[in-house]
Design a protein around this motif. Structure first.
Motif, PDB file in Angstrom:
ATOM      1  N   GLY A   1      -9.539 -14.490 -28.708  1.00  0.00           N
ATOM      2  CA  GLY A   1      -9.503 -14.818 -30.067  1.00  0.00           C
ATOM      3  C   GLY A   1      -8.993 -13.626 -31.013  1.00  0.00           C
ATOM      4  N   PHE A   2      -9.380 -12.540 -30.586  1.00  0.00           N
ATOM      5  CA  PHE A   2      -9.001 -11.407 -31.338  1.00  0.00           C
ATOM      6  C   PHE A   2      -7.466 -11.028 -31.119  1.00  0.00           C
ATOM      7  CE2 PHE A   2     -13.667  -9.859 -31.716  1.00  0.00           C
ATOM      8  CZ  PHE A   2     -13.958 -10.256 -32.919  1.00  0.00           C
ATOM      9  N   LEU A   3      -7.185 -11.297 -29.677  1.00  0.00           N
ATOM     10  CA  LEU A   3      -5.817 -10.836 -29.357  1.00  0.00           C
ATOM     11  C   LEU A   3      -4.788 -11.855 -29.995  1.00  0.00           C
ATOM     12  CD1 LEU A   3      -4.144  -9.039 -27.288  1.00  0.00           C
ATOM     13  CD2 LEU A   3      -4.601 -10.819 -25.765  1.00  0.00           C
ATOM     14  N   VAL A   4      -5.080 -13.093 -30.169  1.00  0.00           N
ATOM     15  CA  VAL A   4      -4.269 -14.020 -30.691  1.00  0.00           C
ATOM     16  C   VAL A   4      -4.219 -14.073 -32.376  1.00  0.00           C
ATOM     17  CG1 VAL A   4      -3.815 -16.606 -30.962  1.00  0.00           C
ATOM     18  CG2 VAL A   4      -4.588 -15.462 -28.812  1.00  0.00           C
ATOM     19  N   ALA A   5      -5.711 -13.997 -32.944  1.00  0.00           N
ATOM     20  CA  ALA A   5      -5.545 -14.078 -34.385  1.00  0.00           C
ATOM     21  C   ALA A   5      -5.130 -12.736 -35.511  1.00  0.00           C
ATOM     22  CB  ALA A   5      -6.952 -14.459 -34.604  1.00  0.00           C
ATOM     23  N   VAL A   6      -5.591 -11.502 -34.501  1.00  0.00           N
ATOM     24  CA  VAL A   6      -5.329 -10.473 -35.390  1.00  0.00           C
ATOM     25  C   VAL A   6      -4.068 -10.026 -35.641  1.00  0.00           C
ATOM     26  CG1 VAL A   6      -5.964  -7.743 -35.460  1.00  0.00           C
ATOM     27  CG2 VAL A   6      -7.769  -9.531 -34.767  1.00  0.00           C
ATOM     28  N   PRO A   7      -3.352  -9.586 -36.728  1.00  0.00           N
ATOM     29  CA  PRO A   7      -2.097  -9.081 -36.786  1.00  0.00           C
ATOM     30  C   PRO A   7      -1.931  -7.600 -36.346  1.00  0.00           C
ATOM     31  CG  PRO A   7      -3.028  -9.235 -38.827  1.00  0.00           C
ATOM     32  CD  PRO A   7      -4.020  -9.670 -37.980  1.00  0.00           C
ATOM     33  N   LEU A   8      -1.466  -7.481 -34.836  1.00  0.00           N
ATOM     34  CA  LEU A   8      -1.329  -6.158 -34.560  1.00  0.00           C
ATOM     35  C   LEU A   8       0.024  -5.967 -34.156  1.00  0.00           C
ATOM     36  CD1 LEU A   8      -4.363  -5.729 -32.203  1.00  0.00           C
ATOM     37  CD2 LEU A   8      -4.012  -4.693 -34.566  1.00  0.00           C
ATOM     38  N   GLY A   9       0.570  -4.782 -34.005  1.00  0.00           N
ATOM     39  CA  GLY A   9       1.907  -4.434 -33.313  1.00  0.00           C
ATOM     40  C   GLY A   9       1.800  -4.576 -32.046  1.00  0.00           C
ATOM     41  N   PRO A  10       2.871  -4.380 -31.284  1.00  0.00           N
ATOM     42  CA  PRO A  10       2.923  -4.295 -29.732  1.00  0.00           C
ATOM     43  C   PRO A  10       1.999  -3.550 -28.928  1.00  0.00           C
ATOM     44  CG  PRO A  10       5.200  -4.182 -30.438  1.00  0.00           C
ATOM     45  CD  PRO A  10       4.302  -4.044 -31.604  1.00  0.00           C
ATOM     46  N   ALA A  11       1.832  -2.372 -29.369  1.00  0.00           N
ATOM     47  CA  ALA A  11       0.927  -1.373 -28.715  1.00  0.00           C
ATOM     48  C   ALA A  11      -0.486  -1.790 -29.126  1.00  0.00           C
ATOM     49  CB  ALA A  11       1.082   0.198 -29.345  1.00  0.00           C
ATOM     50  N   GLY A  12      -1.095  -2.236 -30.199  1.00  0.00           N
ATOM     51  CA  GLY A  12      -2.173  -2.670 -30.281  1.00  0.00           C
ATOM     52  C   GLY A  12      -2.676  -3.967 -29.505  1.00  0.00           C
ATOM     53  N   ARG A  13      -1.617  -4.905 -29.337  1.00  0.00           N
ATOM     54  CA  ARG A  13      -1.851  -6.026 -28.337  1.00  0.00           C
ATOM     55  C   ARG A  13      -2.225  -5.321 -27.039  1.00  0.00           C
ATOM     56  NH1 ARG A  13      -1.732 -10.618 -30.932  1.00  0.00           N
ATOM     57  NH2 ARG A  13      -0.676 -10.923 -32.960  1.00  0.00           N
ATOM     58  N   VAL A  14      -1.542  -4.514 -26.636  1.00  0.00           N
ATOM     59  CA  VAL A  14      -1.395  -4.353 -25.269  1.00  0.00           C
ATOM     60  C   VAL A  14      -3.073  -3.621 -25.102  1.00  0.00           C
ATOM     61  CG1 VAL A  14      -0.759  -2.377 -23.615  1.00  0.00           C
ATOM     62  CG2 VAL A  14       1.067  -4.013 -24.647  1.00  0.00           C
ATOM     63  N   LEU A  15      -3.397  -2.748 -25.891  1.00  0.00           N
ATOM     64  CA  LEU A  15      -4.501  -2.097 -25.929  1.00  0.00           C
ATOM     65  C   LEU A  15      -5.692  -2.870 -26.041  1.00  0.00           C
ATOM     66  CD1 LEU A  15      -4.055   1.250 -27.909  1.00  0.00           C
ATOM     67  CD2 LEU A  15      -4.232   1.084 -25.650  1.00  0.00           C
ATOM     68  N   LEU A  16      -5.477  -4.218 -26.599  1.00  0.00           N
ATOM     69  CA  LEU A  16      -6.515  -5.248 -26.947  1.00  0.00           C
ATOM     70  C   LEU A  16      -6.623  -6.028 -25.587  1.00  0.00           C
ATOM     71  CD1 LEU A  16      -8.778  -6.056 -28.765  1.00  0.00           C
ATOM     72  CD2 LEU A  16      -7.023  -7.593 -29.965  1.00  0.00           C
ATOM     73  N   ALA A  17      -5.502  -6.169 -25.015  1.00  0.00           N
ATOM     74  CA  ALA A  17      -5.443  -6.979 -23.685  1.00  0.00           C
ATOM     75  C   ALA A  17      -5.916  -6.546 -22.349  1.00  0.00           C
ATOM     76  CB  ALA A  17      -3.705  -7.571 -23.544  1.00  0.00           C
ATOM     77  N   ILE A  18      -6.138  -5.221 -22.631  1.00  0.00           N
ATOM     78  CA  ILE A  18      -6.472  -4.397 -21.060  1.00  0.00           C
ATOM     79  C   ILE A  18      -7.934  -4.934 -21.121  1.00  0.00           C
ATOM     80  CG2 ILE A  18      -7.219  -2.275 -20.323  1.00  0.00           C
ATOM     81  CD1 ILE A  18      -5.147  -1.009 -21.806  1.00  0.00           C
ATOM     82  N   PRO A  19      -9.037  -5.087 -21.984  1.00  0.00           N
ATOM     83  CA  PRO A  19     -10.172  -5.599 -21.456  1.00  0.00           C
ATOM     84  C   PRO A  19     -10.480  -6.821 -21.147  1.00  0.00           C
ATOM     85  CG  PRO A  19     -10.250  -4.469 -23.701  1.00  0.00           C
ATOM     86  CD  PRO A  19      -9.003  -4.216 -23.265  1.00  0.00           C
TER      87      PRO A  19
END
Length: 189
Positions: free
Chosen positions: A92-110
């Protein structure tokens, strides 16, 4: 043999309290008053389903810490609830949070690591094998490994404990114990 270290049980109260506070905050039971001048958080308000899922994950971890010897089936159910709610919160955080590509990758790792962990656990339950568990070895194999590596006293302890835990195999363990003790005696002593 050393005992496995466990988390202190008082830590479960921290997880339970923090999870309960987050759930009550997200359900607006505890009122959230944003302070002016403070840094913005991930969401403008805490009223989001993924915040609730994160609080539920923390609350589900609490009984796993508080009761380390609970029945295996209960452990599996509570662990599955904790894992799935945590993965749902992270997704949910990965989809809903407005992040750039690097932030999404860092959040997608866990999320990816957690998904792999859940997949491995489901596979272990499906096949009945736990390949990374040293306690899954047969006592004879464990004693043989310990004796090979120069720890005959620990090998004796493993076999004696196995005789108490598995009385139907006691003669087999006794024969192995006698054979190991005969080999340990040095000639001319």
């Amino acid at each position: 043999m050393s005992r496995r270290r466990r988390m202190p049980r008082w830590l479960s109260l921290v997880f339970l309290g923090l999870g309960l506070f987050i759930v009550l905050l997200s359900l607006d039971v505890v009122h959230h008053v944003p302070r002016p001048g403070r840094a913005r958080s991930v969401f403008a308000t805490p009223h989001h389903w993924s915040v609730t899922a994160f609080g539920l994950a923390l609350m589900a971890i609490a009984p796993l810490i508080a009761f380390p010897r609970m029945p295996e089936r209960w452990r599996l159910v509570v662990g599955a609830i904790a894992s799935l709610t945590f993965l749902a919160a992270m997704a949910g955080f990965l989809v809903a949070v407005p992040l750039g590509p690097a932030g999404r990758v860092l959040l997608a790792i866990p999320v990816a690591i957690g998904g792999i962990g859940v997949f491995v656990r489901i596979r272990q339950l499906w096949t009945g094998r736990i390949p990374f568990d040293p306690d899954a070895l047969d006592p004879l194999e464990k004693a043989s490994i310990l004796r090979t590596h120069g720890r005959p006293e620990q090998a004796d302890e493993v076999l004696l404990r196995a005789m108490r835990n598995e009385p139907h195999r006691a003669p087999e363990f006794q024969r192995a114990l006698d054979a190991m003790r005969r080999r340990r005696v040095t000639p001319g002593a």
